[in-house]
Design an enzyme around this catalytic site. Structure first.
Site, short mmCIF file in Angstrom:
data_model
loop_
_atom_site.label_atom_id
_atom_site.label_comp_id
_atom_site.label_asym_id
_atom_site.label_seq_id
_atom_site.Cartn_x
_atom_site.Cartn_y
_atom_site.Cartn_z
N ASP A 616 0.85 -1.19 0.00
CA ASP A 616 0.00 0.00 0.00
C ASP A 616 0.89 1.24 0.00
O ASP A 616 1.48 1.60 1.02
CB ASP A 616 -0.93 0.00 1.22
CG ASP A 616 -1.99 1.10 1.14
OD1 ASP A 616 -1.83 2.02 0.30
OD2 ASP A 616 -2.97 1.04 1.89
N HIS A 651 -3.61 -0.72 -1.85
CA HIS A 651 -4.66 0.02 -1.17
C HIS A 651 -6.05 -0.57 -1.44
O HIS A 651 -7.02 -0.16 -0.82
CB HIS A 651 -4.61 1.49 -1.63
CG HIS A 651 -5.30 2.43 -0.69
ND1 HIS A 651 -4.97 2.54 0.64
CD2 HIS A 651 -6.32 3.32 -0.89
CE1 HIS A 651 -5.74 3.46 1.21
NE2 HIS A 651 -6.56 3.94 0.31
#
Length: 681
Positions: A616, A651
């Site tokens: 992420d 993400h």
């Protein structure tokens, strides 16, 4: 529970005379062996707990069954072919097909073949105007950093052009000769995932040349901007450049590509409001703006003198938030009325032609196509209406079903109702509550409350197969449209930013209190969930009111509000949050609600499953790492505090289906188990 020991160091920072300890800062180094060992130990603890829940496997099997149906995207026309995405059921990535009239559809691009575990995803694609060449972006392991490949569409042969290290970019073709794209200089020092990416640059790439020879068009040291996007008008006459330093408000520039050596002209030279060129007819430009129109409007202007002083209203502002689109030579005004869609069709002179008849209260999206198209496609969905693709005839204004979702779900068995509850300061806030018909309001229904509340993002009704697990167990799914979002325009957004961010948390707490007061549920059966900015929401509210919730799911959250702006593109979020370096008042405000810093030793916190991913690079996993370590340290209650860190994931975008199913199964199993409930197969 016995948690893995997390080392504490003596690192401290001083903000405006206040000393703040940061003992877990070493977890910010995603490259260190110590961090990798900590991640492995935490994952082992989490898996050991989750895999022992008796019905987790049954939930996973149920999810696999209900998600195993064909899924389609809306089709789109490029050159001689019609393209569409299709997933046969449980494929990790959807496949891009194409079809010529009168012939069978064929596989064109299959992202499942891009990597062994299907963790490399198709992150974007753009065809030349004639459809003969395609540029497509690949994201490995969920990263925001992408690469670009170029292909001849006719015979699917790859060209030599292969661009690397592209981030936050579209592809805007100029004829068949080349394209515009945006990126940052990749961090030279430290982590490639968490390193600060400050200044965006817009380049032009000529086909057949090396990336190092690409021409800088805008950005860089001469005019530094954090975000830059480029597009071309449908007739390819004008290059449109949008530039911003935060997630709200942008400059707007224009270049007439039909004139050799034409300068880039400034339309709007500040970041105060948001603007975009959505269409043109010759030199007549159609712009969306919220300048002196918080809910948005459309104006027209001649490209020779495009500044705001010359704008003329085309669609005036209304009481509802506007999102415009163009297709088939028409303009579609998609209005948000109490978080549901109302769509009107206008001709390019501003005459109202049709109001699109939608199946009910929900979310309609699409309504864009090439100017010459006679029909277009849009998707309609709600919490109890699986996404359905409609074919729309532009001339007659008639819609017909093109593709129904194949999910085994009967909308007649479920109910979704909107309520308006009162927040702490008296503001009326909408919330949509969904459940199976016949629900007893007995205060014992397992309930998941979801929220976001930031960055002008509107939460509109959308069907989710994963929620069927909850609803079929007699549960409730509630979505609160908090301030900070975009449901009621700019004023609603600003009411949840910077020194008013506490409004968002108060709205979420009030939503929970409403569900309890109205006997939908009780604290013992109430879970909260949110991701990214919504992860911040969950972290802040569980710190402020740990007594109110039984279970918490903060996902990929922004948890360290004193340091968020020091990683990747985090500095661009300052419009919504402010930073700890702005002034003493802003620091003290952030310090009070920052989830990492608001936790108190000896507190009794809800059962918590923190989720993040090792790749992420939007909200770096260090936020979740530090929050989980601190929460495990502070927890004085019996409820477990776990963190599950996915590998080769980012993400959320492009996540393979098998990883998504496993994560959802963990969530429902953790929720039911910590509410003391059995799962009924």
């Amino acid at each position: 529970m016995t948690y893995p020991e997390t080392q504490k160091t003596e690192i401290k920072d001083t903000y405006f005379g206040t000393e703040v300890a940061d003992p877990y800062r070493w977890l910010e180094d995603d490259r260190s062996a110590a961090t990798h060992e900590w991640v492995a130990a935490q994952n082992a603890l989490s898996r050991g707990f989750l895999d022992k829940i008796p019905y987790r496997e049954a939930i996973k099997n149920r999810l696999s069954n209900i998600m195993n149906y064909e899924k389609y995207s809306s089709p789109f026309r490029e050159g001689e072919y019609t393209y569409f995405f299709k997933n046969t059921g449980l494929q990790n990535q959807s496949v891009l097909y194409r079809q010529q009239e009168g012939k069978e559809a064929e596989v064109f691009l299959d992202p499942n073949t891009f990597s062994k575990e299907a963790t490399t995803a198709l992150a974007g694609l753009s065809f030349t105007k004639d459809g003969s060449i395609l540029a497509y972006q690949l994201s490995a392991g969920g990263s925001d950093w992408t690469s670009v490949k170029v292909m001849k569409a006719g015979d699917s042969t790859l060209l030599e052009d292969n661009l690397q290290d592209i981030k936050f970019s579209g592809i805007a073709w100029k004829g068949n000769e080349g394209f515009y794209y945006s990126t940052y200089d990749k961090p030279e020092e430290g982590s490639q995932l968490s390193g600060l990416t400050q200044y965006h640059k817009l380049y032009y790439h000529q086909l057949g040349t090396a990336q190092q020879d690409d021409v800088l068009i805008f950005g860089g040291e001469q005019n530094p901007r954090r975000y830059i996007w480029a597009s071309l008008t449908d007739d390819q006459r004008y290059l449109i450049i949008s530039a911003a330093n935060s997630t709200s408000g942008n400059e707007l520039y224009l270049q007439d590509l039909s004139l050799e050596g034409a300068e880039i002209v400034t339309i709007v030279g500040d970041f105060e409001k948001s603007h975009d060129i959505i269409a043109n007819t010759g030199s007549k430009l159609y712009l969306y703006t919220n300048l002196q129109a918080p809910n948005g409007k459309v104006v027209t202007v001649d490209a020779a003198h495009p500044q705001p002083a010359n704008w003329k209203d085309f669609l005036k502002e209304t009481d509802n938030v506007l999102t415009p689109a163009t297709g088939g030579g028409k303009l579609f005004a998609n209005y948000l009325k109490d978080a549901v869609s109302v769509v009107l069709q206008y001709d390019m002179e501003g005459k109202l032609e049709h109001e699109i008849e939608l199946p009910g209260l929900g979310t309609a999206s699409g309504f864009s196509s090439k100017e010459e198209e006679k029909e277009l496609y849009y998707t309609f969905t709600s919490y109890v209406y699986p996404p359905t693709i409609f074919r729309y005839q532009v001339q007659s204004g008639k819609s017909e079903v093109y593709k129904k979702a194949g999910v085994d779900f009967n909308p007649a068995d479920y109910e979704s109702r909107q309520v308006f509850y009162t927040a702490k300061d008296g503001t009326k806030v909408p919330m949509i509550i969904t459940y199976k018909k016949g629900l007893q309001l007995n205060g014992r229904n397992p309930t998941l409350l979801y929220g976001y509340g930031g960055f002008n993002v509107s939460l509109t009704p959308a069907f989710s197969t994963s929620n069927m697990v909850l609803l079929d167990q007699g549960g409730i799914y509630a979505v609160a449209n908090l301030r900070g979002g975009g449901e009621y325009g700019e004023a609603w957004h600003l009411a949840g930013t910077r020194l008013r961010k506490q409004n968002v948390f108060d709205d979420f707490i009030a939503a929970a209190e409403y569900l309890i007061a109205e006997n939908y549920t009780a604290s013992k059966y109430l879970a909260i969930m949110g991701g990214s900015n919504g992860g911040l929401l969950v972290g802040a509210t569980m710190a402020q009111r740990p007594d109110l919730f039984q279970v918490a799911f903060p996902a990929v959250g922004v948890m360290d509000m004193l340091r968020y702006h020091k990683f990747t593109a985090g500095a661009g979020w300052a419009y919504d949050y402010g930073t700890s370096e702005d002034d003493k008042e802003m620091f003290e405000y952030l310090y009070r609600y920052s989830p990492l810093h608001a936790l108190k030793e000896g507190g009794k916190y809800p059962a918590t499953l923190v989720t993040t991913a090792d790749h992420d690079d939007r909200v770096v996993p260090a936020h979740s790492f530090k929050f989980a370590a601190r929460l495990q340290e502070c927890q004085a209650g019996d409820a477990p505090v776990l963190i599950a860190i996915q590998t080769n994931a980012g993400h959320g975008a492009g996540k393979p289906t098998d990883k998504a199913i496993a994560e959802i199964a963990d969530r429902w199993a953790f929720m039911f188990y910590n509410m003391g409930l059995e799962y009924q197969e």
